[in-house]
Design an enzyme around this catalytic site. Structure first.
Site, PDB file in Angstrom:
ATOM      1  N   ARG A 133      80.468  21.479  61.578  1.00 42.23           N
ATOM      2  CA  ARG A 133      80.688  20.247  62.351  1.00 42.23           C
ATOM      3  C   ARG A 133      82.059  19.650  62.073  1.00 42.23           C
ATOM      4  O   ARG A 133      82.641  18.999  62.931  1.00 42.23           O
ATOM      5  CB  ARG A 133      79.563  19.241  62.051  1.00 42.23           C
ATOM      6  CG  ARG A 133      79.515  18.739  60.639  1.00 42.23           C
ATOM      7  CD  ARG A 133      78.177  18.130  60.280  1.00 42.23           C
ATOM      8  NE  ARG A 133      77.170  19.146  59.985  1.00 42.23           N
ATOM      9  CZ  ARG A 133      75.919  18.880  59.617  1.00 42.23           C
ATOM     10  NH1 ARG A 133      75.514  17.623  59.497  1.00 42.23           N
ATOM     11  NH2 ARG A 133      75.081  19.859  59.362  1.00 42.23           N
ATOM     12  N   LYS A 141      76.531  28.646  48.490  1.00 40.25           N
ATOM     13  CA  LYS A 141      75.183  29.042  48.894  1.00 40.25           C
ATOM     14  C   LYS A 141      74.566  29.965  47.846  1.00 40.25           C
ATOM     15  O   LYS A 141      75.270  30.780  47.265  1.00 40.25           O
ATOM     16  CB  LYS A 141      75.238  29.828  50.223  1.00 40.25           C
ATOM     17  CG  LYS A 141      75.516  29.008  51.460  1.00 40.25           C
ATOM     18  CD  LYS A 141      75.515  29.888  52.696  1.00 40.25           C
ATOM     19  CE  LYS A 141      75.885  29.127  53.947  1.00 40.25           C
ATOM     20  NZ  LYS A 141      74.891  28.120  54.352  1.00 40.25           N
TER      21      LYS A 141
HETATM   22  N1  BES Z   1      76.249  28.287  58.914  1.00 44.00           N
HETATM   23  C1  BES Z   1      75.290  27.421  58.341  1.00 44.00           C
HETATM   24  C2  BES Z   1      74.001  27.319  59.162  1.00 44.00           C
HETATM   25  C3  BES Z   1      73.158  28.568  59.266  1.00 44.00           C
HETATM   26  C4  BES Z   1      72.067  28.747  58.437  1.00 44.00           C
HETATM   27  C5  BES Z   1      73.420  29.521  60.246  1.00 44.00           C
HETATM   28  C6  BES Z   1      71.276  29.878  58.567  1.00 44.00           C
HETATM   29  C7  BES Z   1      72.641  30.649  60.358  1.00 44.00           C
HETATM   30  C8  BES Z   1      71.562  30.826  59.533  1.00 44.00           C
HETATM   31  C9  BES Z   1      75.862  26.024  58.207  1.00 44.00           C
HETATM   32  O1  BES Z   1      77.226  25.934  57.993  1.00 44.00           O
HETATM   33  C10 BES Z   1      75.214  25.393  57.025  1.00 44.00           C
HETATM   34  O2  BES Z   1      75.415  25.871  55.951  1.00 44.00           O
HETATM   35  N2  BES Z   1      74.452  24.332  57.255  1.00 44.00           N
HETATM   36  C11 BES Z   1      73.780  23.647  56.221  1.00 44.00           C
HETATM   37  C12 BES Z   1      73.928  22.182  56.477  1.00 44.00           C
HETATM   38  C13 BES Z   1      73.517  21.287  55.345  1.00 44.00           C
HETATM   39  C14 BES Z   1      74.416  21.490  54.169  1.00 44.00           C
HETATM   40  C15 BES Z   1      73.564  19.864  55.806  1.00 44.00           C
HETATM   41  C16 BES Z   1      72.317  24.083  56.232  1.00 44.00           C
HETATM   42  O3  BES Z   1      71.786  24.359  57.321  1.00 44.00           O
HETATM   43  O4  BES Z   1      71.728  24.189  55.168  1.00 44.00           O
HETATM   44 MN    MN Z   2      77.711  26.101  55.914  1.00 40.76          MN
END
Ligand code: BES
Ligand code: MN
Ligand code: ZN
Length: 492
Positions: A338, A264
């Site tokens: 997931r 990230k």
């Molecule tokens: N934990 C994150 C989602 C999240 C984002 C929670 C902001 C709280 C605040 C999750 O694991 C994630 O990174 N999701 C990605 C999915 C994508 C790679 C398909 C996302 O939301 O960008």
């Molecule tokens: Mn994630």
């Protein structure tokens, strides 16, 4: 802080602060507080801009022998009352009374006929007293004051007990979610579960990385592969004498989500200690359930892992076989929730519950769709979702249903090389994530998924929230269980 019922009249009470909850209709008439105080307050109100609108307060210092401070707190128009108005009002009172260093406070609402008002006031008081200051070495005094006693006029003992259990459970969740990744990891989270089990007489089973391998939980193992702290599966059980139904809760327990190899950007990595909020909700729930005497056998499941980059990390392009035999192609290692939940949902399904509720900070897309203050809800059963959402209205935890019946969209989680792919593009990202989870829910089991990305954490102080973890979701689950008990097996 002790909360007690008060049955006398407000005009006879003496103590540090009197808090009066007023609707816009009540503004002109404070006679129920006794003639002398009523006159003073009416004068004070007429000299101010206070109109009793929601989330507004008026403080006044009386220098009276009976009460030193009077707080008026607005509830808005009576026809628009919601229980959460009373929670936020009570929290505002507690915050003010703490600042004024009050020792005892009486809360009085001119209107208290709405079902659940007293419990809501108790919850608001307990939630409003929450702070997270354990890591401040220098305590600033103002912040450390604690109100000793709060009296709630007209409250029953059961309102106080239930409200305290619900709100303390939410505060417990906030404490745990606020702990950073260097303190809470999959192993220390499992220790917390064991402790809760001991205190509440629950069965707790923790499976380590070797056992997980034997159990075929390759999703959970892969996501946790690069962390110094290996993954854990946590299974907690509350069993009453003659259970009428078996219910399961599942929580996403990513103790820190760096994104993994699909790392990230810095701004998005911040707050990712909160990616265990779903798991913390399950812990908070089980802890409260141990005190609630419910007729249900309740199972709590947590898949705990830390998503890190490194030599042991899973990769984009990897193909992994999960617990229920299905294979998943990894498109993005940041869609890790997931992948872990798939294994945990399969495992939970094997215990044959009538329904599964899972809670997960799953997708940024959900926060994009609904904003940061509303969680997304997805379900395979209409009655379950309508009951759950009706409860959420009462608890003040905003939730909104999103659809999972778009069969064209569902095709996006198909993979050319495996059964499913873990990321399906930008559009409808919260929905395709929910569809992915649905693949792992056992046949015939009612299932509801709460995507709490965004709501798990707040940047602003609001009502009973302070900056940081909110503990969102746990009260709705508890209240839903109570309501389910009340309706009985016939659902009446
Ligand atoms: N934990 C994150 C989602 C999240 C984002 C929670 C902001 C709280 C605040 C999750 O694991 C994630 O990174 N999701 C990605 C999915 C994508 C790679 C398909 C996302 O939301 O960008
Ligand atoms: Mn994630
Ligand atoms: Zn995540």
């Amino acid at each position: 802080m002790d909360i007690k019922a008060y049955m006398g009249s407000a005009s006879e009470w003496s103590g540090d602060a009197l808090a009066v909850f007023v609707s816009e209709e009540d503004l002109g008439d404070f006679r129920f507080l006794g003639e002398d105080i009523a006159n003073l307050i009416s004068w004070r109100v007429s000299e101010s801009s206070f109109k009793a609108q929601k989330d507004t307060t008026l403080w006044t210092c009386l220098f009276d022998k009976r009460v030193k401070h009077v707080f008026l707190v607005g509830l808005g128009k009576e026809s628009q009352f919601q229980l959460d108005d009373f929670r936020r009002a009570a929290a505002l009172v507690v915050k003010q009374a703490t600042k004024e260093r009050c020792r005892d406070v009486l809360m009085v609402s001119a209107r208290d006929s709405l079902r659940g008002v007293h419990q809501a006031m108790v919850e608001g008081a307990v939630l409003g007293s929450y702070k997270f200051s354990k890591y401040k070495t220098k305590k600033d005094n103002g912040n450390e004051w604690e109100i000793e006693r709060i009296y709630v006029k007209g409250s029953g003992e059961s309102d106080i007990k239930e409200g305290t259990v619900f709100a303390e459970s939410q505060n417990f969740v906030r404490d745990l979610v606020n702990e950073p990744g260097n303190v809470i990891n999959p192993v220390s989270l499992a220790e917390k579960a064991k402790k809760i089990g001991e205190e509440g007489n629950l069965e707790v089973y923790v499976y380590d990385e070797n056992q997980l391998k034997e159990m075929g939980m390759m999703g959970l193992l892969s996501v946790g592969g690069a962390s110094k702290t290996p993954p854990r599966l946590i299974h907690m059980i509350y069993k009453p004498q003659n259970p009428v139904e078996k219910i399961a809760f599942v929580g996403k327990g990513i103790t820190f989500d760096s994104g993994g190899l699909n790392i990230k950007p810095s701004d998005f990595m911040r707050t990712m200690k909160g990616d265990k909020a779903g798991a913390c909700n399950v812990l908070g729930l089980m802890r409260a359930i141990a005190k609630m005497d419910l007729p249900f056998e309740v199972h709590g499941f947590i898949g705990a892992a830390e998503n890190m980059p490194g030599g042991g990390a899973y990769r984009p392009d990897d193909i992994i076989r999960l617990r229920n035999g299905k294979t998943v192609e990894i498109d993005n290692t940041d869609a890790e929730g997931r992948v872990t939940l798939a294994d945990v949902l399969s495992y939970a399904s094997e215990q044959n519950p009538s329904c599964i509720i899972d809670m997960a900070t799953l997708t940024g897309a959900c926060a994009v769709a609904l904003g940061e203050y509303t969680a997304g809800v997805f379900a395979n059963d209409d009655e379950l979702v309508s009951d759950f959402l009706a409860t959420a209205k009462e608890t003040g935890e905003r939730m909104w249903q999103l659809p999972i019946d778009d069969e064209r969209l569902r095709k996006k989680i198909k993979s050319p090389v495996a059964d499913v792919v873990n990321s399906a593009g930008r559009y409808g990202g919260a929905i395709t994530a929910a569809m992915f989870l649905q693949e792992f829910v056992g046949e015939g089991i009612k299932w509801l998924h709460v995507d709490m990305a965004g709501t798990d954490n707040t940047k602003e102080e609001y009502g009973y929230y302070i900056k940081g973890a909110t503990g969102f979701g746990v009260r709705t689950c508890l209240a839903w269980l109570r309501e389910k008990e009340r309706k009985g097996p016939a659902g009446l």
